[in-house]
Design a protein around this motif. Structure first.
Motif, mmCIF file in Angstrom:
data_model
loop_
_atom_site.group_PDB
_atom_site.id
_atom_site.type_symbol
_atom_site.label_atom_id
_atom_site.label_comp_id
_atom_site.label_asym_id
_atom_site.label_seq_id
_atom_site.Cartn_x
_atom_site.Cartn_y
_atom_site.Cartn_z
ATOM 1 N N ILE A 1 -70.223 -16.465 -40.171
ATOM 2 C CA ILE A 1 -70.172 -15.041 -39.238
ATOM 3 C C ILE A 1 -71.589 -15.270 -37.722
ATOM 4 O O ILE A 1 -72.932 -15.527 -38.112
ATOM 5 C CB ILE A 1 -70.523 -13.864 -39.387
ATOM 6 C CG1 ILE A 1 -69.545 -13.709 -40.091
ATOM 7 C CG2 ILE A 1 -70.735 -12.501 -38.498
ATOM 8 C CD1 ILE A 1 -69.508 -12.286 -41.326
ATOM 9 N N ILE A 2 -70.881 -15.662 -36.844
ATOM 10 C CA ILE A 2 -71.622 -16.261 -35.817
ATOM 11 C C ILE A 2 -71.554 -14.475 -34.909
ATOM 12 O O ILE A 2 -70.289 -13.814 -34.343
ATOM 13 C CB ILE A 2 -70.816 -16.373 -34.992
ATOM 14 C CG1 ILE A 2 -71.426 -18.400 -35.824
ATOM 15 C CG2 ILE A 2 -71.971 -16.707 -33.675
ATOM 16 C CD1 ILE A 2 -70.033 -19.697 -34.418
ATOM 17 N N GLY A 3 -72.882 -13.932 -34.723
ATOM 18 C CA GLY A 3 -72.994 -12.510 -34.184
ATOM 19 C C GLY A 3 -73.266 -11.469 -35.358
ATOM 20 O O GLY A 3 -73.504 -12.185 -36.451
ATOM 21 N N ASP A 4 -73.588 -9.844 -34.603
ATOM 22 C CA ASP A 4 -73.956 -9.244 -35.500
ATOM 23 C C ASP A 4 -72.728 -8.557 -35.994
ATOM 24 O O ASP A 4 -71.836 -7.667 -35.087
ATOM 25 C CB ASP A 4 -74.956 -8.352 -34.894
ATOM 26 C CG ASP A 4 -75.653 -6.898 -35.905
ATOM 27 O OD1 ASP A 4 -75.355 -7.185 -36.745
ATOM 28 O OD2 ASP A 4 -76.407 -6.327 -35.361
ATOM 29 N N LEU A 5 -72.365 -8.085 -37.265
ATOM 30 C CA LEU A 5 -70.817 -7.800 -37.710
ATOM 31 C C LEU A 5 -71.712 -5.896 -37.497
ATOM 32 O O LEU A 5 -70.370 -5.234 -37.481
ATOM 33 C CB LEU A 5 -70.665 -7.673 -39.150
ATOM 34 C CG LEU A 5 -70.119 -8.863 -39.821
ATOM 35 C CD1 LEU A 5 -70.355 -8.753 -40.859
ATOM 36 C CD2 LEU A 5 -68.164 -8.929 -39.373
ATOM 37 N N ALA A 6 -72.898 -5.281 -37.620
ATOM 38 C CA ALA A 6 -73.147 -4.120 -37.448
ATOM 39 C C ALA A 6 -72.406 -3.777 -35.467
ATOM 40 O O ALA A 6 -72.462 -3.006 -35.852
ATOM 41 C CB ALA A 6 -74.523 -3.870 -37.233
ATOM 42 N N ALA A 7 -72.706 -4.892 -34.459
ATOM 43 C CA ALA A 7 -72.260 -4.506 -33.553
ATOM 44 C C ALA A 7 -70.412 -4.006 -33.274
ATOM 45 O O ALA A 7 -69.777 -3.298 -32.375
ATOM 46 C CB ALA A 7 -71.874 -5.298 -32.776
ATOM 47 N N LEU A 8 -69.941 -4.050 -34.648
ATOM 48 C CA LEU A 8 -68.731 -3.329 -34.658
ATOM 49 C C LEU A 8 -68.237 -2.007 -34.886
ATOM 50 O O LEU A 8 -67.461 -1.930 -35.254
ATOM 51 C CB LEU A 8 -67.421 -4.503 -35.597
ATOM 52 C CG LEU A 8 -67.683 -5.917 -35.226
ATOM 53 C CD1 LEU A 8 -66.969 -6.489 -36.358
ATOM 54 C CD2 LEU A 8 -66.795 -6.168 -33.979
ATOM 55 N N THR A 9 -69.037 -1.228 -35.251
ATOM 56 C CA THR A 9 -69.350 -0.430 -35.849
ATOM 57 C C THR A 9 -70.251 1.221 -34.786
ATOM 58 O O THR A 9 -71.087 1.300 -35.759
ATOM 59 C CB THR A 9 -69.617 0.090 -37.385
ATOM 60 O OG1 THR A 9 -71.414 -0.522 -37.494
ATOM 61 C CG2 THR A 9 -68.918 -0.971 -38.376
ATOM 62 N N PRO A 10 -69.551 0.576 -33.890
ATOM 63 C CA PRO A 10 -70.637 1.841 -32.798
ATOM 64 C C PRO A 10 -70.568 3.153 -33.096
ATOM 65 O O PRO A 10 -69.132 3.615 -33.311
ATOM 66 C CB PRO A 10 -70.197 1.116 -31.433
ATOM 67 C CG PRO A 10 -68.769 0.685 -31.565
ATOM 68 C CD PRO A 10 -69.605 -0.281 -32.607
ATOM 69 N N PRO A 11 -71.416 4.348 -33.096
ATOM 70 C CA PRO A 11 -70.836 5.099 -33.837
ATOM 71 C C PRO A 11 -69.875 5.843 -32.486
ATOM 72 O O PRO A 11 -70.615 6.136 -31.319
ATOM 73 C CB PRO A 11 -72.458 5.586 -33.012
ATOM 74 C CG PRO A 11 -73.732 5.294 -32.423
ATOM 75 C CD PRO A 11 -72.987 4.010 -33.047
ATOM 76 N N PRO A 12 -69.606 7.216 -32.849
ATOM 77 C CA PRO A 12 -69.017 7.824 -31.196
ATOM 78 C C PRO A 12 -69.116 8.658 -30.747
ATOM 79 O O PRO A 12 -70.483 8.765 -31.106
ATOM 80 C CB PRO A 12 -67.999 8.557 -32.592
ATOM 81 C CG PRO A 12 -68.153 8.547 -34.209
ATOM 82 C CD PRO A 12 -69.444 7.757 -34.144
#
Length: 384
Positions: free
Chosen positions: A299-310
């Motif tokens: 994984i290149i990058g941050d998976l957490a960036a795929l779940t921004p808060p509404p």
């Protein structure tokens, strides 16, 4: 998570499968315009267009695959021990069988699959407006309801959406075909768009800065008012007597490109996702990310960036006006479409007259037809 520059081995066949709306158009444009420079560094950007759409459609849509897929395989095999880049979001349509066929067909070196990902919350409005460009008549909220509030007896308005954008399942499908060690996920950061180009330069051992984005409005997003205008146009064209018109020629190939030529003013309203849909999409995204984190792929990058808060976006009413400049571009597209349709109709009529028997040709056309046929015969005589 990995961000270091670790090039893939020489001879690697780097297959970028999208999916849709994850920076694919920008990436493909940069590779397409840099073909000569890529070749100088031992990298082939495969296929003759901006992307390998025709081969991807051929291998994902038929068994055995149609001819374009075989042509691509021959081109890739001919690259020898050079690195090869193949890109098309249409590969994301592959089922498990087609994914295995793709990996087996790209011979001459190891296949490495790259999947680019953006947050689901950002993909939703992009996907809907793309559907509107192709003729969809459902409002954004109705379309979202069909995707996110499905009951067992409801039919999904875009059945292929979750095949492409259930990203955890997409990764599993390609990991099963190519192996987990040969799959990389690149998290696209909209705040740093150039990072996508730098990542692919690193994978292919290219000099930093070789890939440069285009700035010609290709696949530019529509504003809220433009999308509403196009939506209403689609609905009218679905009614009599307009539904007999060639919509693809009139709208997709003329009106939409002219609309995309318009550059929105700062602060002009964009398509926004209602709060209920943001919450539903965020729940799906969290589930996908949790599963992706356990797959064991690079994984290149941050998976957490795929779940921004509404964001809790307020409900957005349909706009009541469209900026004059944007409306002018749409009208110009309509004029161009009308001219194109007229030219095509005249060409068909001329062809029918030219091919008709002389005794069936109207008197007013007789002299022109006889003259053209005589000229063709004379030219054939000289050519022979």
């Amino acid at each position: 998570m990995s961000s270091e520059r670790i090039p893939l081995a020489p001879g690697t066949r780097l297959l970028h499968v999208g999916p849709y709306k994850t920076g694919t158009t920008a990436l493909q444009g940069a590779f397409h315009r840099a073909r000569t420079e890529l070749a100088a560094h031992g990298v082939l950007y495969a296929w003759k267009g901006r992307q390998a759409k025709e081969p991807a459609v051929a291998v994902t849509g038929a068994d055995p695959p149609a001819a374009p897929w075989q042509e691509l395989c021959e081109e890739v095999a001919g690259a020898g021990d050079g690195r090869v880049m193949i890109s098309s979001e249409f590969f994301s349509n592959a089922d498990a069988r087609a994914a295995r066929t793709v990996v087996e067909g790209l011979t001459g070196g190891d296949v490495h699959v790259v999947v680019t990902l953006r947050p689901l919350l950002k993909i939703l409005p992009s996907h809907w407006q793309q559907d509107v460009k192709h003729g969809r008549c459902d409002s954004y909220e109705d379309w979202l309801a069909g995707l996110l509030r499905l009951s067992p007896d409801q039919e999904c308005p875009t059945p292929e959406f979750w095949h492409r954008h259930r990203h955890d399942v997409l990764l599993e499908r390609w990991a099963d075909a190519v192996g987990r060690d040969n799959l990389t996920v690149v998290v696209v950061d909209d705040a740093e768009p150039d990072r996508l180009f730098r990542t692919f330069e690193g994978l292919l051992d290219l000099p930093e800065g070789l890939l440069v984005p285009e700035d010609d409005g290709v696949n530019r997003s529509l504003t809220l008012s433009q999308a509403e205008l196009l939506l209403q146009l689609n609905r009218r064209l679905a009614e009599s007597p307009w539904k007999s018109y060639p919509r693809r020629t009139m709208v997709r190939e003329e009106v939409v490109p002219h609309m995309q030529a318009y550059r929105p003013r700062p602060g002009e309203p964009r398509i926004t996702t209602p709060a209920w849909a943001e919450e539903a999409a965020a729940a799906v995204a969290e589930e996908m990310v949790a599963r992706m984190a356990k797959l064991g792929v690079r994984i290149i990058g941050d998976l957490a960036a795929l779940t921004p808060p509404p964001a809790g976006t307020a409900e957005t009413a349909a706009p009541e006006f469209i900026p004059t400049a944007a409306a002018v571009e749409a009208v110009l597209g309509g004029i161009a479409a009308g001219s194109a349709a007229t030219r095509a109709r005249q060409a068909r009529l001329a062809s029918a007259i030219e091919d008709a028997s002389i005794h069936k040709v109207a008197t007013k056309d007789l002299l022109r037809v006889v003259g053209r046929r005589g000229f063709r015969r004379l030219r054939r005589t000289f050519d022979s």
